[in-house]
Design an enzyme around this catalytic site. Structure first.
Site, PDB file in Angstrom:
ATOM      1  N   GLN A 348     144.519 -24.708 -52.075  1.00 54.03           N
ATOM      2  CA  GLN A 348     145.374 -24.456 -53.235  1.00 54.03           C
ATOM      3  C   GLN A 348     146.267 -23.241 -53.017  1.00 54.03           C
ATOM      4  OE1 GLN A 348     145.778 -26.220 -55.960  1.00 54.03           O
ATOM      5  NE2 GLN A 348     147.059 -24.794 -57.128  1.00 54.03           N
ATOM      6  N   GLU A 349     145.702 -22.183 -52.419  1.00 55.32           N
ATOM      7  CA  GLU A 349     146.433 -20.937 -52.266  1.00 55.32           C
ATOM      8  C   GLU A 349     147.506 -21.007 -51.189  1.00 55.32           C
ATOM      9  OE1 GLU A 349     146.341 -18.330 -54.138  1.00 55.32           O
ATOM     10  OE2 GLU A 349     144.723 -19.042 -55.417  1.00 55.32           O
ATOM     11  N   SER A 350     147.205 -21.618 -50.044  1.00 56.78           N
ATOM     12  CA  SER A 350     148.144 -21.544 -48.920  1.00 56.78           C
ATOM     13  C   SER A 350     148.247 -22.809 -48.094  1.00 56.78           C
ATOM     14  CB  SER A 350     147.723 -20.391 -47.985  1.00 56.78           C
ATOM     15  OG  SER A 350     146.516 -20.742 -47.317  1.00 56.78           O
TER      16      SER A 350
END
Length: 448
Positions: A348-350
């Protein structure tokens, strides 16, 4: 329990909610902070974090990457003042954080004697796993042979070396009888590059080893006119590579203009010549990281730090996304966190991209800002370097683990990573936070 630090609160954007899926993987959304910290402050932008580029300088950077200067400024204590010391073993294996002077003090030995015994200099680099002698006599210098044999040059096709834990580029070069500068050139690396276990390093440039014939003597051409130059005063936290990037010039040009090398140490107040600075001013360089995200504009100092960290990551070898996925999963298992949950956060983040840096200076695969990195360092009991892929995964997983331990349920723990634990407890989940929680849980199902 470690006293939690004050959180960096997430500005509440006005954009639509992040869509969550239950079957196919949702599109990756790069969080503007990924900041999971417990609480102590109201929801507002934090004070500007110090740049991690400062942490990459000199011995601090060396310590973070597992490379330690051989000797410190301290000298051995007189024997008459020393407490009883354990007997020194004949051989000692370097551990993370060791210095030669520290080892000498531990066993009641003389620092200079250990340096001499191991043919080291005070500025020689030592690394974890390296073995040094603590007792015995220094080898007497042997008479040179009539014709010493040079190390075998790399074959024309070259060879490939797989990096092992504890390796450094200098040690690899010495092991293969080649220059460090050649290893850097063959692999497109520089002195700030980070290597990691499993990485392939090329030994040999692929060119013929036969020496080129000496060129015929020709009149020396008239020197080209020197480009106009500027000057720069070194500030705390500066590195040569960051100064070069800031002014849009090559690092090699700065080294040449100031008669420096890659191992030179710079200090605040030093004046550096910046060749061609007036031709290509820093303002003309397009930033690598924008100044705003999701409708919020970050302070110039934060964005500047983010751009320096992005430049460092772009210039460094990093694991592939698939390798980063394995690193995150392995780190989660080792730290007692469900790997599917850690993978959900990383995706989700990267999207498992270690080179990702946000305008909020959220760094790497787990998108951790420097202040959260300090908190994670406290949680695991050692200094973490967010630019290092393994430390980045460790920081993110440590924060996830702590949020799970201190939140009333999993949803609030997930929300704390995005919005900040204090903000969630005080204000409840914002709409975009609810969408983030749903997305993480959907990803977790897909990684289970």
């Amino acid at each position: 329990m470690t006293t939690p630090r004050s959180p960096k609160q997430h500005p509440r954007p006005s954009l639509p909610m992040i869509a969550a899926t239950t079957a196919a993987l949702p599109a990756v959304v790069l969080s503007s902070l990924a900041i999971a910290q417990p609480a102590a402050a109201e929801s507002r932008p934090r004070a500007v974090p110090a740049t991690l580029a400062a942490a990459m300088q000199a011995q601090e950077a060396a310590l973070k990457s597992g490379v330690i200067p051989a000797a410190s400024v301290s000298t051995s204590i007189p024997a008459s003042l020393r407490p009883a010391q354990p007997s020194a073993p004949a051989e000692y294996t370097i551990a993370r954080g060791d210095t030669i002077s520290g080892i000498a003090g531990r066993f009641g030995l003389d620092t200079n004697a250990i340096l001499k015994l191991n043919n080291l200099q005070p500025n020689t680099i030592i690394y974890p796993g390296q073995k040094i002698k603590l007792t015995g006599s220094a080898p007497a210098p042997s008479a040179p042979a009539a014709k010493p044999e040079a190390p075998a040059p790399a074959t024309s096709g070259g060879s490939v070396y797989t990096v092992k834990s504890g390796d450094t580029l200098g040690a690899i070069a010495a092991r293969h009888g080649v220059k460090l500068s050649e290893v850097l050139s063959w692999n497109g690396l520089n002195m700030n590059s980070i290597i990691y276990p499993g990485q392939k390093i090329k030994i040999g440039g692929g060119q013929s080893s036969a020496p080129a014939p000496a060129p015929a003597a020709t009149p020396a051409p008239a020197p080209a006119p020197a480009p106009s130059s500027g000057s720069y005063t070194v500030k705390s936290g500066d590195t040569l590579s960051a100064i070069a990037a800031k002014h849009g010039v090559k690092l090699s040009d700065i080294l040449s203009a100031n008669k420096l090398t890659m191992s030179s140490v710079i200090y605040p107040g030093n004046k550096l010549v910046i060749p061609g600075a007036s031709i290509q001013p820093a303002a003309s360089v397009t930033p690598l990281v924008p100044s705003s995200f999701l409708g919020f504009t970050y302070p110039d100092a934060v964005v500047s730090s983010a751009n320096q960290n992005k430049a460092l990551l772009n210039a460094s070898p990093v694991p592939t996304r698939e390798q980063m996925k394995s690193i995150v999963a392995d780190t989660a298992r080792r730290m007692g966190v469900d790997p599917s949950l850690a993978l959900a956060f990383a995706y989700q983040e990267s999207g498992f991209n270690q080179r990702a840096v946000s305008p909020a200076n959220a760094i790497g695969t787990m998108q951790v800002i420097p202040t959260s990195g300090e908190w994670a360092s406290d949680l695991v009991g050692r200094k973490l370097n967010l630019l290092d892929p393994y430390d980045n995964a460790t920081a993110g997983v440590a924060i996830i683990r702590q949020l799970i331990r201190t939140s009333k349920d999993l949803d609030h723990a997930i929300a704390g990573y995005y919005q900040g634990q204090y903000s969630v407890s005080k204000n409840g989940m914002f709409d975009d936070t609810k969408a983030y929680v749903a997305a993480i849980k959907a990803h977790q199902k897909n990684f289970s």
